[in-house]
Design an enzyme around this catalytic site. Sequence first.
Site, short mmCIF file in Angstrom:
data_model
loop_
_atom_site.label_atom_id
_atom_site.label_comp_id
_atom_site.label_asym_id
_atom_site.label_seq_id
_atom_site.Cartn_x
_atom_site.Cartn_y
_atom_site.Cartn_z
N ALA A 251 51.17 36.97 -106.19
CA ALA A 251 51.59 35.86 -104.88
C ALA A 251 50.93 34.76 -105.06
O ALA A 251 49.55 35.15 -105.16
CB ALA A 251 52.18 36.75 -103.45
N GLU B 3 45.77 43.31 -102.72
CA GLU B 3 46.25 42.52 -101.52
C GLU B 3 45.37 43.17 -100.39
O GLU B 3 44.94 42.42 -99.16
CB GLU B 3 47.77 43.13 -101.38
N GLY C 39 51.27 40.98 -106.60
CA GLY C 39 52.76 40.77 -106.78
C GLY C 39 53.31 40.91 -108.34
O GLY C 39 54.26 41.35 -108.72
N GLU D 265 53.53 44.41 -109.15
CA GLU D 265 54.67 44.86 -108.38
C GLU D 265 55.67 44.31 -109.41
O GLU D 265 56.91 45.22 -109.44
CB GLU D 265 54.77 44.48 -107.13
C1 LIG Z 1 54.72 37.78 -99.21
C2 LIG Z 1 54.17 38.55 -100.11
C3 LIG Z 1 54.74 39.70 -100.63
C4 LIG Z 1 54.10 40.86 -101.62
C5 LIG Z 1 52.76 40.84 -101.74
C6 LIG Z 1 51.94 40.33 -102.80
C7 LIG Z 1 50.72 39.95 -102.41
C8 LIG Z 1 50.06 39.36 -103.56
O1 LIG Z 1 50.38 39.34 -104.70
S1 LIG Z 1 48.44 38.69 -102.70
C9 LIG Z 1 47.80 37.97 -104.28
C10 LIG Z 1 47.25 39.23 -105.09
N1 LIG Z 1 46.38 38.86 -106.14
C11 LIG Z 1 45.16 38.69 -105.88
O2 LIG Z 1 44.33 39.02 -105.04
C12 LIG Z 1 44.26 38.10 -107.08
C13 LIG Z 1 43.45 36.94 -106.88
N2 LIG Z 1 43.04 36.35 -108.20
C14 LIG Z 1 42.12 36.61 -108.87
O3 LIG Z 1 41.45 37.91 -108.65
C15 LIG Z 1 41.37 35.89 -109.68
O4 LIG Z 1 41.62 34.48 -109.61
C16 LIG Z 1 41.90 36.02 -111.33
C17 LIG Z 1 41.37 37.59 -111.89
C18 LIG Z 1 43.46 36.02 -111.09
C19 LIG Z 1 41.28 34.85 -112.25
O5 LIG Z 1 40.02 35.02 -112.09
P1 LIG Z 1 39.20 33.70 -112.87
O6 LIG Z 1 39.67 33.67 -114.10
O7 LIG Z 1 37.77 34.11 -112.46
O8 LIG Z 1 39.64 32.58 -112.16
P2 LIG Z 1 39.52 32.04 -110.57
O9 LIG Z 1 39.42 33.23 -109.66
O10 LIG Z 1 38.52 31.06 -110.50
O11 LIG Z 1 40.95 31.41 -110.14
C20 LIG Z 1 41.40 30.23 -110.81
C21 LIG Z 1 42.18 29.51 -110.15
O12 LIG Z 1 43.27 30.21 -109.50
C22 LIG Z 1 43.49 30.21 -108.25
N3 LIG Z 1 44.10 31.57 -107.88
C23 LIG Z 1 43.97 32.71 -108.44
N4 LIG Z 1 44.56 33.40 -107.96
C24 LIG Z 1 45.61 32.93 -107.31
C25 LIG Z 1 46.69 33.49 -106.16
N5 LIG Z 1 47.14 34.48 -106.50
N6 LIG Z 1 47.19 32.43 -105.65
C26 LIG Z 1 46.85 31.28 -105.64
N7 LIG Z 1 45.76 30.85 -106.37
C27 LIG Z 1 45.18 31.62 -107.07
C28 LIG Z 1 42.02 30.33 -107.73
O13 LIG Z 1 41.79 30.10 -106.38
C29 LIG Z 1 41.45 29.22 -108.67
O14 LIG Z 1 41.67 27.86 -108.14
P3 LIG Z 1 40.78 26.78 -108.09
O15 LIG Z 1 40.63 26.57 -109.57
O16 LIG Z 1 41.51 25.58 -107.39
O17 LIG Z 1 39.71 27.25 -107.32
#
Ligand SMILES: CC/C=C\C/C=C/C(=O)SCCNC(=O)CCNC(=O)[C@H](O)C(C)(C)COP(=O)(O)OP(=O)(O)OC[C@H]1O[C@@H](n2cnc3c(N)ncnc32)[C@H](O)[C@@H]1OP(=O)(O)O
Length: 719
Positions: A61, A123, A100, A103
């Site tokens: 998400a 999450e 998500g 999921e």
């Molecule tokens: C209402 C909700 C209903 C259902 C439940 C669902 C909930 C969810 O899904 S919550 C999200 C779960 N996902 C995560 O926790 C993953 C988070 N991301 C990561 O672990 C890492 O970013 C990655 C492994 C996906 C990539 O790693 P890497 O290549 O090292 O890059 P960065 O971590 O530097 O990320 C790059 C860039 O992307 C932004 N970002 C990453 N994930 C998300 C996200 N899920 N949502 C929004 N933005 C995300 C991160 O902030 C970086 O942004 P910047 O470049 O601006 O710093």
Amino acid sequence: MARYAQVQGSVALITLTNPPVNALSAAVRLGITEAVTRALRDPKVKSVVICGENGVFCGGADIREFAKPMTGPPLVPMISAIEEGDKPVVAAIEGVAFGGGLELALGCHYRIAHSKARVGLPEVTLGLLPAAGGTQRLPRLIGLAPALELITTGRHVTAQEALKLGIVDKVTDQSAQDLAIQFAQEVIGQPLLPRKLSTQLTPCPPDVDTILDEAMARVKQRARGAMAPVACVQAVRAAVNLPYQAGMQKEQELMAFLFRSSQARALQYCFFAQRAVGKWSLSSGAHSGNSKPRPVTKAAVIGLGTMGRGITVALVKAGLSVVAVETNKKQLEMGKQMVSAMLKHDAQKMNAVPRLDLLHYTTDLSELKNTDLIIEAVFEDMALKKEVFKKLSSVCKPDAVLCTNTSGLDVDELASVTKRPELVVGMHFFAPAHVMKLLEVVRGSRSSPEVMATAMHLGKRLGKVSVVVGNCSGFVGNRMLRPYLDQANFLLEEGATPELVDGALEEFGFPMGVFKVSDLSGLDVGWRIRKEAGLTGPNVDPKDPLRRRQGRRYSPLPDLVCEQGRLGQKSGRGWYLYDKPGGRVATPDPDIHKLLEDYRVRHGIRPRQIGSQEVLERCLFALINEGFRVLEDGMAMGPEGIDMIYVFGYGWPRHRGGPMFYAAMVGLPRVLERLEYYQQVHPDVPHLQPSSLLRRLVVNGSPPLDKWRDFLQRPHSQL
Ligand SMILES: CC/C=C\C/C=C/C(=O)SCCNC(=O)CCNC(=O)[C@H](O)C(C)(C)COP(=O)(O)OP(=O)(O)OC[C@H]1O[C@@H](n2cnc3c(N)ncnc32)[C@H](O)[C@@H]1OP(=O)(O)O
């Protein structure tokens, strides 16, 4: 935000297109919903593949949307529509399928992963639970115990482990998308019902209640007050005890509670703050985007004490070749044995081969002439460090970067004895250096942008959260620790016991209270520093009364404890009693209670009842106040840096977001009011005098934390 194509005649290919991680933003959810509807309606389409652009399936998400009002189609019905459809849907997982994203894949009927892909439900690390059916579908797919473990820890698993667990059906070294398209054609016409996880029962062992109860007990013990892991267990319990729809209802209820919580806000703040600190900038205009790091292939570590050994291990584990230096053969041999043992132990855990071949040991500094970067980790003594830097400056190649691991000495003073002050920088690791994630990168007044970029880049290679800080005494972390320690000692004088103070801090969420940590680190460390600072020992100004030093209140209690030979865990006695020297289980010590009582009598202090609230306010608000001063003095880029230093280096509970975030949550007027109150009661403690930045923020209506920078008065940055 989702591209639609028809391939191989009958396969609809839906590609998520939201770089960099294809997060499920409102637009992506809309794109998927429309594309799936189209595929299911089109009679020419017989099966569907869902994949992500640029080698990433989906990072989950969109976390940035959590702080805004919900728009676009929700995830749950979107995923249900995929599962309920009458055409097989295959998820082609490359890169990551997290949260998500996984999921979504669990709603598909089949999952194919690239061998380098990782999947997981992180999450819980954001203060939430997998509320798009994850807590209900994963247990049905892989069974109760493994699902509980993955959901309550948020652990990422490799494609190989995912295959073993049954999360994915196939793993390939080739293109997951190509294999998925081929597979999608092969499964046309096969019965879909057994592939619809919501229609299945969770496979349950006979001792299901015991498994759930044990999981709950484990989670509560580890969570240190975090609510999400507990809610995760409750949701998974529903996957066992309730039909799917009722389980989903429970999942939604628990999510609604977590979603509104301050813990979720804190953890999501930490997610972004951790990434923000990597994007450093200096007052000169140089920043991470325009400053190139120097290549570092060969590094050196000077001094193989506790810190040097940990740094060496961290460098080797990152694949660098390392020259390890000690003053004499005996120390060198001892260091070598310890480093080898640490590397072997580590490799064994990872089922890997220890890279001992990357190491070279020497007592001869001239062997450093080809190293690109040297980290000095000798005893914390300015004269000794200067001597080392002088030598390094003459033996190392002219463009080699010279780093010091000092925990608080003046980096400029060290740089001044070299012929290359612009190539000198602080790299302050935290013990044990191969384990702790924090690195303070200390900018000296002459450190060049290139050298900052090199240290920050090296930190990243070592897997550290690196934070740029200014060159002030104690830098950021240790500077803020002083008022915290002082308050803890004053509380003992006034009537508290070590276990009362520690109990309040542990209840707050610290893994260990301040006195247990001091025992672990060794009480002689602080004793030596206080002696050098003239606070105790022969250099004390004879005119100073016993409980006053350098014009302010001072507690000699820690000195008295050391004088009794109580040096902490290593001597079996410190603020607590241990079963043996080196023992780890702390028990309250009647001798310490007696020492405190006698001390109070001697100094005419009438002990009073002290509650947890006072402990927290005095210790934490004093620390936070110093954090505001750090910002005011321009020693940190922003509150996020301070918070990451405390979360990753000092055990500040992540679900409370770090000290500055915590202050904002408590409310800045409240922090100010309590500091003012305590300052009135203790006028001889300057650390309790509220910082002018805090006052200004309150006067200006307590703006949100990301606006604090606007209230710094002068062109402030010392970075
Ligand atoms: C209402 C909700 C209903 C259902 C439940 C669902 C909930 C969810 O899904 S919550 C999200 C779960 N996902 C995560 O926790 C993953 C988070 N991301 C990561 O672990 C890492 O970013 C990655 C492994 C996906 C990539 O790693 P890497 O290549 O090292 O890059 P960065 O971590 O530097 O990320 C790059 C860039 O992307 C932004 N970002 C990453 N994930 C998300 C996200 N899920 N949502 C929004 N933005 C995300 C991160 O902030 C970086 O942004 P910047 O470049 O601006 O710093």
